[in-house]
Design an enzyme around this catalytic site. Structure first.
Site, PDB file in Angstrom:
ATOM      1  N   SER A 248       5.902   0.190   6.937  1.00  0.00           N
ATOM      2  CA  SER A 248       4.741   0.860   7.785  1.00  0.00           C
ATOM      3  C   SER A 248       4.395   2.319   7.368  1.00  0.00           C
ATOM      4  CB  SER A 248       4.618   0.744   9.255  1.00  0.00           C
ATOM      5  OG  SER A 248       5.795   1.618   9.760  1.00  0.00           O
TER       6      SER A 248
ATOM      7  N   ASN B  97      -1.862   3.885   9.483  1.00  0.00           N
ATOM      8  CA  ASN B  97      -0.872   4.849  10.118  1.00  0.00           C
ATOM      9  C   ASN B  97      -1.091   6.249   9.796  1.00  0.00           C
ATOM     10  OD1 ASN B  97       0.511   2.779  11.810  1.00  0.00           O
ATOM     11  ND2 ASN B  97       2.097   2.636  10.287  1.00  0.00           N
TER      12      ASN B  97
END
Length: 576
Positions: free
Chosen positions: A120, A191
């Site tokens: 991520s 993110n």
């Protein structure tokens, strides 16, 4: 579907098991790998639990559940991946661990197999170059819970063969997901945008600018996000959040991603959020969402049916007038002349009519609200009001000083501007202890409609009693008060516009296109609208004004308006 008929997944934690389930739901033959029998049992429990919940909710039949589970073979041997067309690594977010996994995959997988990492935030390139097949390495970032979330970020490096990237993108689309294809940058799209905002919220709380509860309430009710930022940090896990922020900061050196001290402190203490029962909030037990340490606010005494005076007859002023009248207050508004009074009345009637048409108000409530409103152009009409709000188009110290001369000794004086300092206007009144900032946040989806949140802003000179009365008046009107210090942007704009500015910078740099940026935040984070669409709705001009105020106050380079934003603000154009 695609050329990937046989797929492997390494790591069967919550995310890895979710990915395996998604692949099996898509009809693929899946091999799931874990480190030992105990971890494999936990992975099996994740799979059975997730599909079992889907059966209970009527989203899967028992027969379909059995077919999905039958397509997944569980093993502790990497050798069982030797015939796979694609292998997806989903182990914890530690670079050295991922590199070890890829070194093992490089040994056992076919030379033509594509290897993917579900990172991520880590560099896909850093992982790829440790293998003998860097051209066949792709990033494929699923969002949790994988069976539910539609977004998948597909990441190519400068070494990735176009065919490998295209093949994974095609697979993701065939699974019913929405792929967003981007380059290898720390945090990718979702993110990178999300954690700058979450980190700023943690810093805001850590500095004492506002309480946890007020920050979360302001953003949830004021912007329409599904969850407040501090609650979300606890849900994600403070350890995970710290890892993501550190990875992005290492690459960018952007202070918006330098982890807030409170995050590092809590992680060091082992207080990681919901999963440990305590993080930014305290929960009744580990894994629970029930908060047990939220303080109850003591109500302040106020008039049962307050009299509110509003100076101004522009859009923001009339929204305040309507909000207060709908909440049960008697409202007097002050316009510049009779022509403006008449125009304001027409606008108020039209707005209330729209609320009746969309079902948010009935005819009786519309009539009652109108009956509570009177308008005029004589300043003396504001004398005797419990609350006087200077909502003129350009609130100034001189204007509030004039209103202060009309107000009784117990009146609350307020200014709603979030892009200017409240204290400057308060000092000019000669009674700064009676002055607070009071921003009536509009509806999160429509700036013209009343919202439910009021930001109550105390200066260094505001009386605590006056601030309490202002908050109590808001509560009496059916609104939700959130309290903060006198800083540019208050809470909502101070968190919202830097996040939108980050998206504008991303667009300007060619990092991703507008549709991809918006899809990432809508589908990956559950936001009601993407940041580029939000910038266009709110306007580049207002965004740039608040950002200039934030930058002037903090001198933080990341808070200066993006050149693209300034350009479109000057042109009076939207970004799309």
């Amino acid at each position: 579907m695609s050329r990937f008929g046989k797929v492997g997944v390494v790591g069967l934690g919550t995310m890895g098991a979710g990915i395996a389930e998604v692949l099996a739901r898509g009809g693929l033959d899946v091999v799931g790998i874990e480190i030992d029998d105990a971890a494999l049992a936990r992975g099996r429990a994740h799979l059975e639990g997730s599909t079992g919940r889907a059966v209970k909710r009527g989203r899967l039949t028992q027969e379909a559940q059995a077919q999905i589970l039958a397509r997944i073979t569980l093993s502790t041997s990497f050798a069982d991946l030797s015939d796979r067309d694609l292998v997806i690594e989903a182990v914890p977010e530690r670079l050295e661990l991922k590199r070890r996994v890829f070194a093992e995959l490089d040994k056992v997988c076919r030379p033509d197999a594509v290897l993917a990492t579900n990172t991520s935030s880590l560099s896909v390139t850093d992982i790829a170059v440790t293998t003998g097949r860097p051209t066949s390495i792709v990033g494929v970032h699923f969002f949790n819970p994988a069976p539910v979330m539609k977004l998948v970020e597909v990441i190519g490096t400068v070494l990735t063969e176009p065919a490998a990237l295209a093949g994974v993108t095609e697979l993701v689309r065939g699974l019913g997901k929405v792929p967003v294809t981007i380059g290898d940058r720390a945090g990718f799209v979702a993110n990178r945008l999300l954690f700058g905002y979450l980190n700023q919220a943690a810093t805001m709380y850590d500095s004492g600018h506002a309480s946890r509860e007020d920050i979360d309430t302001a953003m949830k009710l004021g912007t329409g996000v599904p969850m407040g930022p501090l609650t979300l940090l606890d849900l994600i896990g403070l350890d995970t959040s710290l890892e993501v922020l550190e990875a992005i900061y290492r690459e960018t050196r952007d202070h918006r991603h330098a982890p807030a001290p409170i995050l590092r402190e809590l992680v060091t203490a082992g207080l990681l959020g919901r999963k440990t029962g305590r993080g930014l909030y305290t929960y009744d037990k580990p894994g629970s969402a029930v908060v047990v340490d939220t303080p109850a606010a003591a109500p302040a005494p106020v008039a049962e049916r307050p009299l509110v005076g509003v100076a101004g007859a522009g859009g923001d002023a009339l929204r305040i007038v309507e909000t207060c009248a709908r909440g049960g207050a008697d409202v007097r508004f002050l316009a510049s002349d009779q022509t403006e009074v008449e125009r304001a009345w027409s606008a108020l009637q039209e707005s209330l009519d729209r609320s009746v048409a969309d079902g948010t108000l009935d005819d009786a409530a519309r009539k009652a609200a109108l009956d509570r409103i009177t308008g005029g152009h004589e300043p003396s009409r504001l004398a005797g009001c419990d609350l006087i709000v200077d909502a003129t188009a350009e609130p100034a110290a001189e204007g509030l000083a004039v209103l202060a001369g009309l107000a009784g000794p117990d009146a609350v004086l307020a200014t709603p501007a979030s892009g200017t300092s409240v204290i400057e206007q308060a000092r000019a009144t000669g009674r700064p202890e009676s002055v607070v900032g009071l921003r009536f946040a509009p509806h999160p989806a429509d700036e013209a409609r009343p919202g439910t949140v009021v930001e109550v802003v105390s200066t260094a000179l505001s009386s605590a009693e006056v601030a309490d009365r202002a908050a109590a008046l808001a509560g009496l009107l059916g609104l939700v008060p959130v309290r903060c210090r006198d800083r540019a942007g208050f809470v909502i704009d101070a968190l919202r516009f830097p996040y939108l500015n980050d998206a504008a910078r991303m667009l300007e740099a060619g990092y991703a296109d507008a549709d991809s940026i918006d899809a990432a935040m809508r589908l990956g984070c559950g936001y009601p609208a993407g940041p580029i669409a939000e910038l266009d709705r709110l306007g580049p001009g207002p965004a740039a004004r608040v950002l200039r105020a934030l930058h002037a106050e903090s001198r933080e380079p990341a808070l200066a308006p993006a050149p693209l934003l300034e350009e479109y603000a000057a042109a009076g154009r939207t970004l799309r």
